[in-house]
Design an enzyme around this catalytic site. Sequence first.
Site, PDB file in Angstrom:
ATOM      1  N   ARG A 227     -16.754  20.897 -33.541  1.00 19.00           N
ATOM      2  CA  ARG A 227     -16.674  20.276 -34.863  1.00 19.00           C
ATOM      3  C   ARG A 227     -17.380  18.926 -34.793  1.00 19.00           C
ATOM      4  NH1 ARG A 227     -15.788  24.536 -36.707  1.00 19.00           N
ATOM      5  NH2 ARG A 227     -13.916  25.295 -37.745  1.00 19.00           N
ATOM      6  N   HIS A 275     -24.561  24.871 -38.834  1.00 17.01           N
ATOM      7  CA  HIS A 275     -23.201  25.411 -38.643  1.00 17.01           C
ATOM      8  C   HIS A 275     -23.204  26.945 -38.747  1.00 17.01           C
ATOM      9  CE1 HIS A 275     -18.625  24.517 -39.066  1.00 17.01           C
ATOM     10  NE2 HIS A 275     -18.847  25.646 -38.392  1.00 17.01           N
TER      11      HIS A 275
HETATM   12  N1  LIG Z   1     -19.873  26.251 -34.885  1.00 14.75           N
HETATM   13  C1  LIG Z   1     -19.280  27.368 -35.245  1.00 14.75           C
HETATM   14  O1  LIG Z   1     -19.872  28.221 -35.920  1.00 14.75           O
HETATM   15  C2  LIG Z   1     -17.871  27.630 -34.801  1.00 14.75           C
HETATM   16  C3  LIG Z   1     -17.360  28.931 -34.904  1.00 14.75           C
HETATM   17  C4  LIG Z   1     -16.088  29.178 -34.446  1.00 14.75           C
HETATM   18  C5  LIG Z   1     -15.316  28.154 -33.882  1.00 14.75           C
HETATM   19  N2  LIG Z   1     -15.845  26.913 -33.796  1.00 14.75           N
HETATM   20  C6  LIG Z   1     -15.045  25.825 -33.185  1.00 14.75           C
HETATM   21  O2  LIG Z   1     -14.722  26.178 -31.841  1.00 14.75           O
HETATM   22  C7  LIG Z   1     -13.395  25.732 -31.582  1.00 14.75           C
HETATM   23  C8  LIG Z   1     -12.832  26.452 -30.377  1.00 14.75           C
HETATM   24  O3  LIG Z   1     -12.512  27.785 -30.716  1.00 14.75           O
HETATM   25  P1  LIG Z   1     -11.643  28.711 -29.737  1.00 14.75           P
HETATM   26  O4  LIG Z   1     -11.388  29.985 -30.459  1.00 14.75           O
HETATM   27  O5  LIG Z   1     -12.258  28.770 -28.390  1.00 14.75           O
HETATM   28  O6  LIG Z   1     -10.299  27.842 -29.642  1.00 14.75           O
HETATM   29  P2  LIG Z   1      -9.064  28.041 -28.663  1.00 14.75           P
HETATM   30  O7  LIG Z   1      -9.026  29.432 -28.140  1.00 14.75           O
HETATM   31  O8  LIG Z   1      -7.875  27.501 -29.373  1.00 14.75           O
HETATM   32  O9  LIG Z   1      -9.412  27.082 -27.418  1.00 14.75           O
HETATM   33  C9  LIG Z   1      -9.370  25.697 -27.536  1.00 14.75           C
HETATM   34  C10 LIG Z   1      -9.612  25.084 -26.155  1.00 14.75           C
HETATM   35  O10 LIG Z   1      -9.662  23.665 -26.296  1.00 14.75           O
HETATM   36  C11 LIG Z   1      -8.720  23.078 -25.410  1.00 14.75           C
HETATM   37  N3  LIG Z   1      -8.136  21.858 -25.966  1.00 14.75           N
HETATM   38  C12 LIG Z   1      -7.495  21.693 -27.147  1.00 14.75           C
HETATM   39  N4  LIG Z   1      -7.060  20.433 -27.267  1.00 14.75           N
HETATM   40  C13 LIG Z   1      -7.428  19.788 -26.146  1.00 14.75           C
HETATM   41  C14 LIG Z   1      -7.261  18.474 -25.673  1.00 14.75           C
HETATM   42  N5  LIG Z   1      -6.596  17.542 -26.383  1.00 14.75           N
HETATM   43  N6  LIG Z   1      -7.770  18.160 -24.469  1.00 14.75           N
HETATM   44  C15 LIG Z   1      -8.421  19.078 -23.721  1.00 14.75           C
HETATM   45  N7  LIG Z   1      -8.608  20.357 -24.107  1.00 14.75           N
HETATM   46  C16 LIG Z   1      -8.123  20.695 -25.314  1.00 14.75           C
HETATM   47  C17 LIG Z   1      -7.652  24.115 -25.221  1.00 14.75           C
HETATM   48  O11 LIG Z   1      -6.915  23.847 -24.042  1.00 14.75           O
HETATM   49  P3  LIG Z   1      -5.760  24.850 -23.547  1.00 14.75           P
HETATM   50  O12 LIG Z   1      -6.499  26.060 -23.018  1.00 14.75           O
HETATM   51  O13 LIG Z   1      -5.101  24.094 -22.482  1.00 14.75           O
HETATM   52  O14 LIG Z   1      -4.907  25.168 -24.743  1.00 14.75           O
HETATM   53  C18 LIG Z   1      -8.488  25.391 -25.173  1.00 14.75           C
HETATM   54  O15 LIG Z   1      -9.002  25.586 -23.883  1.00 14.75           O
HETATM   55  C19 LIG Z   1     -12.679  25.994 -32.906  1.00 14.75           C
HETATM   56  O16 LIG Z   1     -11.495  25.210 -33.010  1.00 14.75           O
HETATM   57  C20 LIG Z   1     -13.725  25.599 -33.928  1.00 14.75           C
HETATM   58  O17 LIG Z   1     -13.591  24.229 -34.253  1.00 14.75           O
HETATM   59  C21 LIG Z   1     -17.093  26.621 -34.240  1.00 14.75           C
END
Ligand SMILES: NC(=O)c1ccc[n+]([C@@H]2O[C@H](COP(=O)([O-])OP(=O)(O)OC[C@H]3O[C@@H](n4cnc5c(N)ncnc54)[C@H](OP(=O)(O)O)[C@@H]3O)[C@@H](O)[C@H]2O)c1
Length: 312
Positions: A227, A275
């Site tokens: 983000r 995006h």
């Molecule tokens: N650009 C695009 O088109 C697009 C598309 C889809 C998603 N996204 C973005 O990608 C993000 C990630 O998606 P995802 O499905 O992989 O999410 P996810 O499965 O919830 O994984 C989030 C990861 O971030 C870590 N994390 C969260 N808070 C943290 C903190 N304070 N310090 C360190 N690590 C932290 C989590 O740690 P833990 O493993 O310890 O919980 C986890 O490893 C989404 O939230 C979204 O914003 C972007």
Amino acid sequence: MKPPVLLFVSEYDAPTEWREAIAAADPGIEFRAYPEMGDPGEIDAALVWAPPAQVMAACTNLKMVSILGAGADAAIGATWLPEGVPVCRIVDDGMQRMMVAYVVHAVLAIHRDASRTMKARRERRWDYVHPRDTAERRVGVMGLGNLGGAAAKAIAMLGFPVSGWSRSPKAIPGIACFSGMDSLATFLEGCDVLVVLLPLTPETRGILDAAALAHLPEGAFVVNAGRGALLDEAALEAEIRSGRIAGATLDVFQEEPLPEGHPFWDLEEVMITPHHASVPNPMTAAPQVAANVRRAVAGEPLLNVIDPSRGY
Ligand SMILES: NC(=O)c1ccc[n+]([C@@H]2O[C@H](COP(=O)([O-])OP(=O)(O)OC[C@H]3O[C@@H](n4cnc5c(N)ncnc54)[C@H](OP(=O)(O)O)[C@@H]3O)[C@@H](O)[C@H]2O)c1
């Protein structure tokens, strides 16, 4: 008994594809696409991206909201989210594949200096630069969840030494795993390419500020597909202008679309994508949405539900 009713509201996603995918996953669910919502009191669940607040407020029997994406930041605390209604996100193989492809493409384009090659081609110049082994460039992935974890593994398969950083400790074969704020500086110091796939939460907002960016090694690159608000854009611009950070590939921005006068448009070192890194694939994502509609109506635990206290 009336069939469960799912309301679809999004300006960005195709209702026809979702209607077909939900029907294929569970033909017993009635799919209504806004503005044709019928009696709002009959709506049990909603599949949405940035819906108008008054539409959601009219759905007085709403039991579950499913976001049309992986990031919950657009829903947590949003004015359109009726109080007490749980929010689910999409955790989907199709979306994961798309993000892995985006990250692999970005990292390889950096590693093989694709912009230099394309420039030389446009100028009809034979511009030989000796290529480097992937083993010579360290890639670090911030966020090791559904998307970041898969991206880290795919990059490691190409021979890059890969590290990762998450909130809770992890053990992923082939990835040097770091966790927690105490290890952030050490993690960043080992990233020739930093890939950001964190969710936006109160803890991660602005996490890549000037102080954090200063820990990246000289000549590093940043890839942000998480983000825009994770990153201090002015600090990144200053680092790129000074030449200390070599460039960036950015899919997400603090303001989207990126405003016309934004300094990034003037920096050739910044690859800008609109995006578009990854979106849910209706056919692969519909079964979990349909299952959640049934679960919400039956009062059962939901899949991929957001923890509002964590923010993701
Ligand atoms: N650009 C695009 O088109 C697009 C598309 C889809 C998603 N996204 C973005 O990608 C993000 C990630 O998606 P995802 O499905 O992989 O999410 P996810 O499965 O919830 O994984 C989030 C990861 O971030 C870590 N994390 C969260 N808070 C943290 C903190 N304070 N310090 C360190 N690590 C932290 C989590 O740690 P833990 O493993 O310890 O919980 C986890 O490893 C989404 O939230 C979204 O914003 C972007």
